[in-house]
Design a protein around this motif. Structure first.
Motif: not given
Length: 739
Positions: A170-172, A174-180, A206-208, A212-214
């Motif tokens: 999930l972190l990955g 999220g990072f992919l969406a953030l990079a996009g 940010v949702a992903l 991932a944290v929760r």
């Protein structure tokens, strides 16, 4: 207005994600959730940056605010995300032998290699035409790609903890969406107009991250296996970049400065990565060598005392025997067994016993030369191998006895144990068949012969130098055939009534005259039989022969006499003993009441409850039981209490009343009184003089046995002459005879 709306949506999404993460970290505190708090910090900083950017847009719509203070907050998210991933790496390498710092460095290098290679491959063909006008903002998508690559490397090439693999995925994402989102934002800045795609990707990112944290950790388990092909993953884009550069150079197209810098950076990273690999391999080889040495030491040394163990001792002894056989180099073996060591364990505990064994090992080392080998064979048994000298070995054994007689300070208590030592020295007459096992058996035999004779002594093996005189081997051969045809005989010694010297019973005793070794002392071959598990064959031979000789013994004495047959204490409770007794009685039609089984006290009865049950079954057959050598062995009173015995035979050490008349008399009277209360008859052993017989009779003993009344003889020689025995004083009441 669209910019303000997009900024407000992103700010709201960031604040909501931060709030969700904050709630999760509050309900799950602990050092293992450092990465969650870092993601929370990154989202909070990113939301603050979005708030500042929204303020700029409201104050100056359409203005150029890049770079600005808002970028500091936006940059904090990938930095915190990087730290979170490194924290996860540290968690995966917390086990002994793991190196979190080294693994983090390698992971960053691999990520830089892959990211730099991907950037070099895509820059000229894809990114430069679209991002040429973006300026410093291009760093955001590059950082996002860096994080995505790091997550992929963690999932594909690292032993990530299984509970965190879903969170990492999930972190990955999220990072992919953030990079996009950052890439779209950079293109929008370059194009001069905003669009909804970047906002949607930012909200998804940010949702992903919040999910991932929760998300709770999954089930624990072993780390996923890493395939060898996955380890080559970081080098695939490097190889592709190298091929791309080579093709461009061959086509005559020069590299730009940026591409050249990326190439040199990639080369430096490859060199650094390979240097770390070489260091890792060198460290691994050193650890393997160290582990092999440690394993070899553990495999050949006793973990308690640090001395050599049985394996190493036998290996060194085999080499010493080979040198003795080829070069006639002297060799000697000392076998050391502690006396009464079990009492230390019983009284002070096993921890105290272990400490005593360590101190015994230290004292043994102090008694020998540096080149001599001292080993602990197991339990309280030690052995010493001495090479190169034979004349001075017996003094070494005497030094060992003297050293072990000195008290030990254990658990604030003074403990004395002593030892029995057996010595064997092969001579030049040994044949080619001499072996390490043969020497060990000889030393063991000598040690136990000394222990049987009274403990605390050094006994040298005197069975001859040839291998065919090895007693365990000779005994096994003799008992494998018919014992009578191999030199075994049964001799009988009378048990008499002290008042008139009349024989009331005879004790059947095994004797052995080997065709090669000659007469073997019973104390020696009985101990060898007990140690090698062959004593049952001797017991059964004596039992059967005694039952067969009963009619002849009755004829020689003019009346039926009781038969006393020795049985090893270790056999009491074994079904084979009961079957052998019943078969002998049935085969020779002997009255069971005439048979007395003597349980020797020189061996411990480990399970008194089972032994008592077996004794009850034997007595149900009509057989009587006697405790032999009473007072010299293990738990005399405990056995007298637990076993349903009919007769007690006092050991010769207690019947030597002339040494300390008052003390010995008090002991004998006490035993006689106890046995009278239990309705148990008492026989005095070891009587050799008339005055001794008279003194024992006056102490209340009625039955006796010893060389005064006759030595053990074969049945065909007739009864030994009975020496006159003085009648006891009228004040002394005779003990009851066996029923």
């Amino acid at each position: 207005m669209t910019v303000v709306l997009d900024g407000g949506v992103q700010l709201a999404a960031g604040l909501g994600a931060a709030a969700a993460c904050w709630q999760a970290t509050r309900s799950r505190p602990g050092p293992g959730d450092v990465w969650r708090r870092l993601i929370l910090g990154g989202l909070a900083a990113w939301s603050a940056g979005q708030a500042v950017a929204l303020g700029y847009d409201l104050a100056d719509p359409g203005g150029d605010h890049v770079p600005s203070a808002a970028d500091v907050g936006r940059l904090a998210l990938p930095v915190c995300a990087l730290l979170a991933l490194l924290a996860i790496v540290g968690r995966a390498h917390r086990q002994p032998g793991g190196s979190p710092r080294r693994e983090r460095v390698v992971l960053v290098l691999d990520t830089l290699l892959v990211s730099g290679s991907l950037l070099a491959l895509t820059w000229s063909a894809l990114l430069r035409p679209h991002l040429a006008e973006a300026g410093p903002a291009v760093a955001y998508p590059v950082l996002g790609v860096f994080l995505v690559v790091m997550v992929l490397l963690l999932l594909l090439t690292r032993p990530t903890p299984p509970p965190l693999r879903r969170n990492l995925a999930l972190l990955g994402a999220g990072f992919l969406a953030l990079a996009g989102a950052d890439l779209v934002r950079v293109r929008e800045l370059a194009a001069g107009g905003p669009g909804p795609a970047g906002t949607a990707l930012a909200v998804a990112a940010v949702a992903l991250l919040a999910v991932a944290v929760r998300l709770p950790e999954g089930a624990d388990g072993p780390p996923a296996r890493t395939h060898a092909a996955a380890l080559l993953l970081p080098y695939v884009p490097v190889a592709a970049t190298g091929a791309f550069i080579a093709v461009r150079a061959f086509a005559g197209r020069p590299l730009t400065a940026f591409e050249a810098y990326l190439g040199w950076l990639g080369l430096g990273l490859v060199v650094a990565r390979q240097w770390l690999t070489i260091v890792d391999h060198s460290t691994l080889l050193a650890r393997l060598a160290e582990g092999r040495l440690r394993f070899m030491h553990q495999a050949h040394h006793d973990p308690l005392t640090g001395l050599a163990n049985r394996t190493l001792f036998k290996d060194r002894l085999a080499h010493a025997v080979e040198r003795h056989r080829r070069q006639r180099l002297p060799v000697a073996v000392l076998f050391v067994d502690l006396d009464d060591f079990k009492q230390v364990n019983d009284q002070l505990g096993h921890a105290a016993g272990d400490r005593l064994l360590r101190e015994v090992g230290d004292r043994l080392l102090g008694c020998v030369r540096r080149d001599d080998l001292v080993a602990r064979l197991g339990g309280d048994e030690f052995a010493i191998l001495i090479e190169g000298q034979a004349a001075d070995v017996e003094p070494v054994g005497q030094r060992i006895l003297a050293a072990l007689r000195e008290p030990f300070a254990i658990e604030s208590r003074v403990v004395t144990v002593g030892a029995s030592v057996g010595l064997v020295i092969p001579d030049d007459g040994d044949g080619d068949g001499l072996s390490a096992d043969a020497l060990m058996r000889r030393a063991d035999t000598a040690m136990y012969a000394g222990k049987r004779r009274g403990k605390g002594a050094l006994v040298r093996y005197a069975g001859g130098g040839r291998t065919d005189l090895d007693l365990p081997l000779l005994l096994a051969r003799a008992l494998a055939d018919t014992p009578a045809s191999s030199g075994f005989e049964v001799h009988y010694q009378p048990v008499v009534r002290l008042t008139d010297g009349a024989t009331v019973a005879v004790e059947a005793l095994a004797r052995w005259r080997d065709p090669v070794a000659g007469v073997i002392d019973p104390d020696v071959f009985v101990i060898v039989a007990e140690r090698t598990g062959m004593v049952a064959a001797i017991d059964d031979f004596v039992l059967d022969r005694a039952c067969a000789d009963a009619p002849l013994l009755a004829e020689r004495h003019g009346t039926p006499v009781d038969l006393h047959v020795n049985v090893s204490a270790g056999r009491l409770g074994e079904p084979e003993l009961e079957r052998a007794v019943a078969a002998a009685l049935r085969r020779h039609a002997l009255d069971p009441h005439r048979l007395v089984l003597e349980i020797t006290e020189t061996r411990r009865i480990h399970d008194l409850t089972a032994a008592a049950a077996a004794a009850t079954r034997l007595r149900a057959l009509g057989v009587r039981l006697a405790l032999d050598d009473f007072g010299s062995g293990f738990n005399a009173l405990a056995q007298l209490h637990a076993l349903p015995v009919d007769i007690v035979k006092l050991d010769a050490s207690l019947t030597a009343v002339e040494r300390e008349p008052d003390r010995a008399g008090a002991l004998v009277r006490s035993v006689v009184a106890i046995c009278a209360e239990l309705r148990v008859a008492v026989v005095a052993e070891g009587i050799e003089r008339e005055d001794q017989a008279g003194a024992l009779a006056r102490l209340g003993l009625d039955l006796g046995q010893g060389y005064l009344f006759g030595a053990p003889r074969p049945v065909d020689r007739g009864p030994a002459p009975i020496a006159p025995v003085p009648a006891p004083s009228p004040a002394a009441a005779p003990a009851t005879e066996p029923a």
